[in-house]
Motif scaffolding. Structure first.
Motif, short mmCIF file in Angstrom:
data_model
loop_
_atom_site.label_atom_id
_atom_site.label_comp_id
_atom_site.label_asym_id
_atom_site.label_seq_id
_atom_site.Cartn_x
_atom_site.Cartn_y
_atom_site.Cartn_z
N VAL A 36 0.85 -1.19 0.00
CA VAL A 36 0.00 0.00 0.00
C VAL A 36 0.88 1.24 0.00
O VAL A 36 1.90 1.29 0.70
CB VAL A 36 -0.96 -0.01 1.21
CG1 VAL A 36 -0.21 -0.04 2.51
CG2 VAL A 36 -1.93 1.15 1.17
N ASP A 37 0.51 2.25 -0.81
CA ASP A 37 1.33 3.47 -0.88
C ASP A 37 0.75 4.56 0.00
O ASP A 37 -0.20 4.34 0.76
CB ASP A 37 1.49 3.92 -2.33
CG ASP A 37 0.22 4.52 -2.92
OD1 ASP A 37 -0.85 4.45 -2.27
OD2 ASP A 37 0.28 5.08 -4.04
N ASP A 38 1.32 5.76 -0.09
CA ASP A 38 0.91 6.87 0.78
C ASP A 38 -0.56 7.23 0.59
O ASP A 38 -1.25 7.57 1.55
CB ASP A 38 1.76 8.11 0.49
CG ASP A 38 3.24 7.86 0.73
OD1 ASP A 38 3.58 7.11 1.67
OD2 ASP A 38 4.06 8.41 -0.03
N ALA A 39 -1.05 7.15 -0.65
CA ALA A 39 -2.41 7.58 -0.94
C ALA A 39 -3.46 6.71 -0.25
O ALA A 39 -4.59 7.16 -0.03
CB ALA A 39 -2.65 7.58 -2.45
N ALA A 87 -2.67 4.58 2.62
CA ALA A 87 -2.23 4.10 3.94
C ALA A 87 -3.33 4.25 4.99
O ALA A 87 -3.41 3.45 5.93
CB ALA A 87 -0.97 4.86 4.38
N ALA A 88 -4.19 5.24 4.82
CA ALA A 88 -5.23 5.49 5.83
C ALA A 88 -6.26 4.36 5.91
O ALA A 88 -6.95 4.22 6.92
CB ALA A 88 -5.94 6.81 5.54
N VAL A 89 -6.38 3.56 4.84
CA VAL A 89 -7.38 2.49 4.83
C VAL A 89 -6.85 1.21 5.48
O VAL A 89 -7.60 0.26 5.71
CB VAL A 89 -7.84 2.21 3.39
CG1 VAL A 89 -6.84 1.35 2.62
CG2 VAL A 89 -9.21 1.54 3.38
N VAL A 90 -5.56 1.19 5.83
CA VAL A 90 -4.94 -0.02 6.38
C VAL A 90 -5.62 -0.52 7.66
O VAL A 90 -5.88 -1.72 7.79
CB VAL A 90 -3.43 0.19 6.61
CG1 VAL A 90 -2.83 -0.92 7.48
CG2 VAL A 90 -2.70 0.23 5.26
N PRO A 91 -5.94 0.33 8.65
CA PRO A 91 -6.61 -0.19 9.86
C PRO A 91 -7.90 -0.94 9.55
O PRO A 91 -8.17 -1.99 10.14
CB PRO A 91 -6.88 1.08 10.67
CG PRO A 91 -5.79 2.02 10.25
CD PRO A 91 -5.62 1.77 8.79
N ALA A 150 6.64 8.60 1.69
CA ALA A 150 6.58 9.18 3.03
C ALA A 150 7.14 8.18 4.04
O ALA A 150 7.35 7.00 3.73
CB ALA A 150 5.13 9.54 3.37
N PRO A 151 7.40 8.62 5.28
CA PRO A 151 7.86 7.68 6.31
C PRO A 151 6.87 6.54 6.49
O PRO A 151 5.66 6.73 6.40
CB PRO A 151 7.93 8.55 7.57
CG PRO A 151 8.15 9.94 7.05
CD PRO A 151 7.39 10.02 5.77
N THR A 152 7.40 5.35 6.74
CA THR A 152 6.55 4.16 6.89
C THR A 152 5.71 4.26 8.16
O THR A 152 6.26 4.45 9.25
CB THR A 152 7.41 2.89 6.93
OG1 THR A 152 8.13 2.78 5.70
CG2 THR A 152 6.55 1.65 7.13
N PRO A 153 4.38 4.13 8.04
CA PRO A 153 3.53 4.17 9.24
C PRO A 153 3.85 3.03 10.19
O PRO A 153 4.31 1.95 9.79
CB PRO A 153 2.12 4.02 8.66
CG PRO A 153 2.24 4.46 7.23
CD PRO A 153 3.60 4.03 6.80
N GLU A 154 3.59 3.27 11.45
CA GLU A 154 3.85 2.27 12.48
C GLU A 154 3.05 1.00 12.20
O GLU A 154 1.88 1.05 11.84
CB GLU A 154 3.48 2.82 13.86
CG GLU A 154 3.83 1.89 15.01
CD GLU A 154 3.51 2.51 16.36
OE1 GLU A 154 3.65 1.80 17.37
OE2 GLU A 154 3.12 3.70 16.39
N GLY A 155 3.70 -0.13 12.36
CA GLY A 155 3.04 -1.41 12.18
C GLY A 155 3.13 -1.96 10.76
O GLY A 155 2.70 -3.10 10.51
#
Length: 514
Positions: free
Chosen positions: A104-107, A109-113, A131-136
Motif C-alpha cells: 500500500v502506498d501513501d495515498a 495508507a489510511a485504509v490499512v486499519p 513518506a515515512p513508513t507508518p507504524e506497524g
C-alpha cells in the motif's frame, strides 16, 4: 512463456539502458532487476507459500512496476486492487482471493486499519510510498535493502499469473484468473500488429496500472525491454508535462482520458511531438471524439483495442489505416492471437451482418473465475468465451459492437442499442460525453433516456438533442428524455457506470418527453 522473461534479456543485452522513469527517479535495467530480485527475496521470507496472492493498492509508480515482476519472480500470484473501490469492496477482493500480503502506498495508507481488521488472512502489509513508513507496516525500501537477490522462480505457462477483479459495472466484482500464457499471448499478439511499441519505443503509463488494458501494454514493453514512464494518475497537465519532459512514444488511454486531453484549453502550450502512437480502449469511443482526436494529433497513429479482462484483454484491433468511413465505428479485426465469431442464443453461428453475441477464443482467454465454477461454465462454452457483448461481423471481418446484452433497451417492442444513440449524440457540438440507458415507462415498457455532459461554454436543450438525433438514427431510437449532469460516474478503469445511473436515477434534472 513467463512475465519476467523480458527482464532477463534486457539486463543481459542493455543493462545500463533506462528501465523506469517516475518523476525525477530513473533506474536502469541493472538497478531495476536487482531491486526486483531483492523484493522477491523479501516476499519469500514472509509467511507465504508458492501460489499465494500478493495484492497492491497504489497509484502508478516505479515500485508498482517492480511489484508486477517481483511477485511471479517469487513464485507468487498478482492481485492488483482497483484504486476506485471503497474499503468494503477492497476487503471483499482480498478475502475472496485469500490474499496473504498487501502493498500500500501513501495515498491509501489510511485504509490499512480497516483492512487489517476486515481481512484476517493478511500476513503482512508493506508500505511502498515515499513518506515515512507508518507504524506497524513493513518498509518496502528496507525490505529491498536488507534482502539478498533471489533466483527467479520462472513461474510460467499455465501457472496462475494473477487474479484480476472486474470493475463491477454489471454486478459484484469477479476474480478473473489469467495465466502467464494468457498475458504474454495477448501482449505479444498486440505488439505484433506493428502499431504498439516496438524497439526504441518508450511507454507512458497514465491509465491505472491495476487495469488489464494498461497491464497488456506494460507486459509488451517488458518483453521488448523498453523504458516505462509513469505518472501517479491521469491529470491532463501532468500528462502534457510528462510527454514534453520524457518524450515517450506510446500511450494507452480510455476514451474519457482522450477526451480530457483533446479538449483541454492548455493543450497548445506543450511540445507533444514525441508521441507516435495512441492505443485506446476500455470502452467504446464516439465517432465525434475520434474525429476531433485525429484532427488534434495528425502526426499520431491511433489504434483501438477491443477486449475485456477475461481475454487478457485484447480481442480485436482497429489499426490506424482502418480509421475511416464506416470502419470508424468498429472494434477492428481479430488480433493476431485471437478468433472471433458471432453466435445466437442456441450457440449457432449467425450470417455476416447479423447481430448476435460476440464470442472469442485463443491462448489469451482466461482460465476462469476464481471460486465461481457455475459462472465460469456459463461463459466458457464449447471452446468459446461468451463476452456478453452484442455485435456483428461485416464481410471483411470487422467486429461492430452494438451494445452489452444487459444494456440493450427494449422500447415499444423495438431493440435499441445504447451505443448507437451515444454515437449520434457525440456528433452534436455541445455534447462532451453521454450515457444512454433504459428507464421504466408506463407506455413503452422502457424509454430511451440520455444522460449528457455538456462541453464547456456550450448550451443546448433536451428538445434540440432529440431532434438532432433523429437526423442520424431512427426516431424510435432517439432519446425521449434527456438529463444534464456535470459528470458521469466512472469506474477506476474509466468505464461509465450505467448500473449506478440506473440505480440512482430519480428523474432528469432537465428533461422533456418527446
Amino acid at each position: 512463456m513467463y512475465l519476467t522473461q523480458g527482464l532477463h534479456r534486457a539486463v543481459q543485452s542493455t543493462p545500463d539502458a533506462v528501465a523506469t522513469i517516475y518523476g525525477d527517479r530513473r533506474r536502469t535495467f541493472r538497478e531495476h532487476v536487482d531491486r526486483v530480485a531483492r523484493l522477491a527475496g523479501a516476499l519469500r521470507g514472509l509467511d507465504v507459500e508458492p501460489g499465494d496472492r500478493v495484492a497492491i493498492l497504489s497509484l502508478n509508480s516505479d515500485r508498482y512496476a517492480e511489484y508486477l515482476v517481483a511477485v511471479p519472480w517469487a513464485d507468487l500470484v498478482l492481485n492488483p486492487v482497483n484504486i476506485r473501490w471503497a474499503p468494503p469492496e477492497i476487503a471483499y477482493s482480498l478475502n475472496d482471493s485469500d490474499t496473504r500480503v498487501l502493498l500500500v502506498d501513501d495515498a491509501f495508507a489510511a485504509v490499512v486499519p480497516h483492512l487489517r481488521e476486515a481481512c484476517p488472512s493478511l500476513a503482512a502489509i508493506i508500505h511502498c510510498g515515499d513518506a515515512p513508513t507508518p507504524e506497524g507496516l513493513l518498509s518496502y525500501e528496507q525490505l529491498v535493502a536488507d534482502n539478498e537477490p533471489a533466483e527467479d522462480a520462472r513461474r510460467s505457462d499455465d501457472a496462475l499469473a494473477g487474479i484480476f477483479y472486474t470493475g463491477g459495472t454489471t454486478g459484484f466484482p469477479k476474480g478473473v484468473m489469467l495465466s502467464h500464457t494468457n498475458m504474454v499471448t495477448s501482449a505479444l499478439g498486440t505488439v505484433a500488429s506493428g502499431e504498439l511499441l516496438g524497439y526504441g519505443a518508450s511507454m507512458l503509463h497514465v491509465a491505472p496500472m491495476f487495469h488489464l488494458a494498461d497491464l497488456a501494454a506494460w507486459a509488451g514493453q517488458v518483453m521488448l525491454g523498453g523504458p516505462h514512464v509513469m505518472v501517479p494518475f491521469f491529470e491532463p497537465v501532468a500528462v502534457f508535462e510528462a510527454i514534453e519532459k520524457h518524450r515517450p512514444t506510446d500511450v494507452l488511454m480510455v476514451p474519457t482520458m482522450v477526451q480530457m486531453l483533446v479538449d483541454h484549453p492548455r493543450i497548445g502550450e506543450f511540445d507533444l511531438s514525441a508521441m507516435q502512437r495512441i492505443l485506446y480502449g476500455g470502452s467504446s469511443i464516439s465517432e465525434g471524439l475520434l474525429t476531433r482526436t485525429m484532427e488534434r494529433f495528425p502526426h499520431v497513429r491511433m489504434t483501438q483495442a477491443y477486449g475485456m479482462t477475461e481475454a487478457a484483454p485484447v480481442v480485436a484491433l482497429l489499426l490506424p489505416d482502418d480509421h475511416y468511413g464506416k470502419r470508424l465505428g468498429s472494434g477492428g479485426q481479430a488480433a493476431l492471437h485471437a478468433e472471433i465469431t458471432i453466435l445466437d442464443v442456441s450457440g449457432a453461428a449467425v450470417p455476416t451482418g447479423t447481430v448476435g453475441e460476440i464470442c472469442t477464443r485463443g491462448g489469451n482467454v482466461m482460465q476462469g473465475y476464481w471460486n465461481r465454477q457455475e459462472e465460469t461454465a456459463d461463459v466458457l462454452r464449447d471452446g468459446w468465451y461468451h463476452t456478453g457483448d452484442m455485435g456483428y461481423l461485416d464481410e471483411d471481418g470487422f467486429v461492430f459492437v452494438v451494445d452489452r446484452l444487459k444494456d440493450m433497451i427494449v422500447t415499444g417492442g423495438e431493440n435499441v442499442y445504447s451505443a448507437e444513440v451515444e454515437s449520434a449524440l457525440s456528433k452534436h457540438q455541445a455534447v462532451q460525453a453521454s450515457a444512454v440507458i433504459g428507464v421504466p415507462d408506463e407506455n413503452w415498457g422502457e424509454r430511451v433516456h440520455a444522460v449528457v455532459v455538456l462541453a464547456p461554454g456550450t448550451e443546448t436543450t433536451a428538445e434540440e438533442l432529440t431532434v438532432f438525433c433523429k437526423q442520424h438514427i431512427a426516431g424510435y431510437k432517439a432519446p425521449r428524455t434527456v438529463e444534464f449532469v456535470d459528470a458521469l460516474p466512472m469506474s477506476g478503469a474509466g468505464k461509465i457506470l450505467k448500473r449506478e445511473l440506473r440505480t440512482n436515477h430519480e428523474g432528469p434534472a432537465e428533461a422533456r418527453s418527446m
